[in-house]
Design an enzyme around this catalytic site. Structure first.
Site, PDB file in Angstrom:
ATOM      1  N   SER A 673       0.805  -1.224   0.000  1.00 55.48           N
ATOM      2  CA  SER A 673       0.000   0.000   0.000  1.00 55.48           C
ATOM      3  C   SER A 673       0.839   1.275   0.000  1.00 55.48           C
ATOM      4  O   SER A 673       0.287   2.363  -0.146  1.00 55.48           O
ATOM      5  CB  SER A 673      -0.938   0.009   1.212  1.00 55.48           C
ATOM      6  OG  SER A 673      -0.205  -0.007   2.421  1.00 55.48           O
ATOM      7  N   LYS A 716      -6.725   3.965   8.082  1.00 59.71           N
ATOM      8  CA  LYS A 716      -5.747   4.924   7.539  1.00 59.71           C
ATOM      9  C   LYS A 716      -6.314   6.347   7.529  1.00 59.71           C
ATOM     10  O   LYS A 716      -5.614   7.310   7.878  1.00 59.71           O
ATOM     11  CB  LYS A 716      -5.347   4.501   6.125  1.00 59.71           C
ATOM     12  CG  LYS A 716      -4.547   3.204   6.081  1.00 59.71           C
ATOM     13  CD  LYS A 716      -4.290   2.765   4.642  1.00 59.71           C
ATOM     14  CE  LYS A 716      -3.486   1.475   4.603  1.00 59.71           C
ATOM     15  NZ  LYS A 716      -3.266   0.980   3.230  1.00 59.71           N
TER      16      LYS A 716
END
Length: 778
Positions: A673, A716
């Site tokens: 990611s 996140k």
């Protein structure tokens, strides 16, 4: 010749001629007769009573043959009685007894003793003496020296002496007394001795038999007492018959059993009745029958299908967790409409401390089911699930059947905790044994190796918990409906602490709201600076620490309410133990704020890139995993292939080394990611164009520059919001994940959804560097 003498009745004793006998005289008539004798010749007539129970006998109650005796010694007692020693002189026939009012007087005729000794009489004397010696030898009541005292030449006196020493009835002695012929008297004594010896033999045989029986009985009693003591120490009971009856009664009390189960239990009980109670096989059969009778074959609890009440209970016990609550309420709604629906098999997946196990308890309370939990962490033996066969020593049912017995009903909520932490070895694969348990099409006839009878698990609501999914075998995961429980946001933790954790800790430590008050800002500071977790376990521990220290203050004399604020929080918890990264304050070249997910939830992850003269090496540091290193290689290759379009020297790889570093190098990092973040940082360093400090990003990059979706969007995004970042870049394919974000977060964040790295660069770099639009490469 007849003479008149005072008469003294004898009770239970008889006097023979030439015998000296001590007597105790206590009756009034007897004492008066004694006094009359002492006034005259000191002679009396002694006659025995026919019935010894009479205290005041009449003349008809006395025998007609007695003894004329002489008083040798008289001693009057202070109590009114007298002790007297008399000597028998001769037999006497009592012709008449006159009652003088205060005593008896008798007309008696003295009988001369027969002293003739013939050969036959002498032989008879020897025979009687031998019989008497044998009697003395066999009798325990006669002393051994008694036979030595029988040294009499007179046959009549010999007979009298022997019969007086025998333990026989007074009536028999009276019969001997009434025989005047010495020869006949010896014959009578011989008969008595023979009978007494025969009785002694019989008594001896009886005694031997009784003694043997007593010895055997005592031995059995002693052994049984020892056995009882041993069984008591072992916690056992030897009441075999009572146990069998109890098992039969328990079987009779069970209703609704299938014929297969009932016949099996009845056969095993019948086998048990034919076995010795302490045999090893009897113990095995008894345990087996007890297990069969203890299982809830037909017992069910009433299930609550009130959706509104269940929703209230779930909301009362847990904050948030909307997905799992909705799934349970949907199940209850269907149950309210259709009773044929089989129990669901749910798998709650999430990080530690988010409430998976406690949520299962709340579901049990909301649905009205009994709750049973088994932990599968570290289980590596297939027999733990299916049980051992009864041929093994110490065999037991598996954990599923044990859990059903513990639940006490066949429709409990069964929690299989830590299903992702099972292992396998040479003893089998326990996860494979769970396939039948968790398959709604098979578990209505679950087979346990120990029980050997099909048990219906179709009414059970199974809930499994796991921290991760990738360690669960795919066939097992396929049988479960997965519900992901993500970590809590700071806002959710704040609410949980205020509504659940802090009141609980206050109650546990004996505190009341009047004693301590904790501000909302202090709770937020505990969450932010003293915990790093997805769940709330560490938060609960820290609140417990505060409660203990407050309790100590109060006990030591603190007056008034203790106020916990941000300013005095360090007094209770010490310096900050968790330091969150803050957002970059200024635009810088080669530094990009990435977003990552850890076990403790989301976090920001700055990525630093610098260049230096060299030969084109790519250095990666910060303890990066293989996937993350490959992602950096892909970004580097893309930059090399598009250097001209990005305004970078196409030959930079020949003259410059690129160093990519992710701070906090001691912490392992992995995953794809950070691809677009590393690519953006490299491009910034190579083009010397600063990256905007107020923007963060996440996404995987391909060699063609496409941005692929990643996981953990909610965590996140919350991490970026926590450090003050209000603008983030996400892959376009992650747009559905934004639905999980709290509404206030969505409103306060500017979220860019991108498909290609070019768009990322336009948003993230402070200057435009792309020379021409890069199309889709073939």
């Amino acid at each position: 010749m007849e003479t008149q003498l005072p008469l003294l009745p004898l009770r239970g004793v008889l006097v023979f001629p030439y015998m000296v006998v001590p007597l105790e005289v206590g009756r009034e008539r007897s004492l008066n007769a004694l006094e009359q004798a002492m006034l005259g010749s000191q002679e009396l007539v002694f006659a025995a009573q026919k019935d010894t129970r009479l205290d005041e006998p009449t003349k008809d109650d006395l025998y007609e043959v007695g003894i004329i005796g002489e008083v040798k010694q008289l001693l009057k007692m202070p109590t009114g009685g007298a002790k007297v020693v008399i000597e028998g002189r001769s037999r006497a026939i009592i012709h008449k007894i006159e009652d003088e009012g205060t005593y008896f007087r008798a007309d008696v005729e003295e009988v001369a003793e027969d002293t003739e000794i013939t050969d036959e009489t002498e032989a008879l004397m020897h025979a009687v003496v031998d019989l008497f010696e044998l009697y003395v030898k066999n009798s325990k009541k006669m002393p051994g020296e008694a036979s030595l005292s029988i040294n009499v030449d007179d046959p009549g006196r010999l007979a009298d002496t022997i019969v007086s020493s025998l333990d026989i009835r007074t009536a028999e002695k009276q019969e001997v007394l009434e025989i005047f012929s010495a020869h006949e008297r010896l014959n009578k004594v011989s008969d008595i001795l023979s009978r007494q010896i025969e009785l002694l033999e019989i008594e001896k045989r009886i005694n031997v038999r009784v003694r043997k029986q007593m010895e055997r009985t005592q031995k059995e009693y002693y052994l049984r007492e020892q056995l009882k003591a041993i069984q008591k120490e072992l916690g056992e009971n030897d009441d075999h018959v009572g146990e069998v009856e109890e098992l039969q009664q328990r079987l009779a009390a069970m209703e609704g059993l299938s014929d297969e189960v009932h016949d099996k239990i009845a056969r095993e009980i019948d086998r048990l009745t034919k076995m010795p109670s302490m045999s090893a096989e009897a113990v095995v059969v008894r345990n087996y029958v007890d297990w069969l009778l203890s299982l809830p074959w037909t017992v069910q609890t009433d299930e609550r299908v009130d959706v509104a009440e269940a929703e209230r209970i779930l909301n009362e016990d847990h904050y948030g967790l909307k997905k799992v609550k909705d799934r349970i309420l949907e199940y209850l709604a269907v149950r309210q409409l259709s009773q044929s629906l089989k129990g669901p098999i749910l798998c709650l997946v999430g990080p530690p401390g988010v409430g998976k196990t406690s949520l299962a308890r709340s579901i049990a309370r909301a649905t009205g089911r009994n709750f049973v939990r088994i932990s599968l962490g570290g289980v590596r033996d297939e027999a733990e699930i299916r049980g051992h066969r009864r041929t093994y020593v110490g065999a037991m049912p598996g954990r599923i059947i044990q859990g059903m017995k513990q639940a006490g009903s066949n429709n409990p909520l069964f929690l299989l905790d830590e299903v992702d932490k099972m292992a396998m070895d040479f003893r089998g694969d326990p996860s494979a044994a769970l396939l039948e348990v968790l398959d709604p099409e098979q578990n209505n006839r679950f087979s346990d190796h120990y029980i050997e009878l099909p048990f219906d698990l179709s009414h059970v609501m199974f809930i499994t918990t796991a921290n991760v999914l990738h360690t669960i075998p795919r066939p097992l995961l396929d049988r479960m409906e997965t519900i992901v429980i993500q970590g809590y946001t700071e806002e959710e933790k704040l609410h949980i602490a205020a509504q659940y954790l802090w009141p609980k800790q206050m109650e546990n430590h004996g505190l009341t709201p009047e004693m301590v008050e904790m501000s909302r800002q202090a709770t937020a500071a505990v969450i932010r600076h003293y915990t790093r977790e997805a769940g709330v376990r560490q938060l609960e521990r820290q609140l417990g620490t505060i409660s203990r220290k407050v309790a100590r203050e109060i006990v030591q004399g603190h007056r008034g309410t203790v106020h916990i604020t941000v300013s005095n929080l360090a007094k209770y918890l010490g310096p900050h133990t968790v330091h969150h990264r803050e957002a970059e304050q200024a635009d810088e070249v080669g530094i990009v704020t990435g977003l990552a997910v850890t076990e403790a939830g989301g976090d920001v992850m700055p990525i630093e890139v610098t260049t230096m003269p060299g030969k084109g090496r790519l250095n990666l540091t910060g303890q990066l995993g293989d996937v993350m290193q490959e992602s950096a290689q892909a970004a580097y290759s893309y930059i090399r292939s598009k250097a001209s379009d990005l305004g970078i020297d196409p030959h930079f790889h020949e003259t410059l080394d690129v160093h990519v570093h992710v701070p906090e190098g001691a912490i392992p990092k992995d995953g794809p990611s950070a691809g677009i973040a590393m690519a953006t940082a490299m491009i910034s360093a190579l083009s010397h164009v600063p990256v905007k400090a107020h923007i963060a990003m996440t996404g995987e990059i391909t060699l063609r520059g496409h941005v692929l979706p990643v996981g953990g969007i909610k965590e996140k995004t919350l991490a970026a919001h926590r450090v003050g970042i209000r603008e983030i870049i996400l892959p376009k394919d992650n747009a559905p994940d934004l639905e999980d974000l709290p509404a206030n977060i969505r409103r306060g964040m500017q979220i860019h959804l991108v498909e290609h790295l070019d768009t990322v660069l336009e948003l993230a770099l402070s200057e435009k560097i792309v020379r021409e639009k890069v199309g889709t490469e073939k």
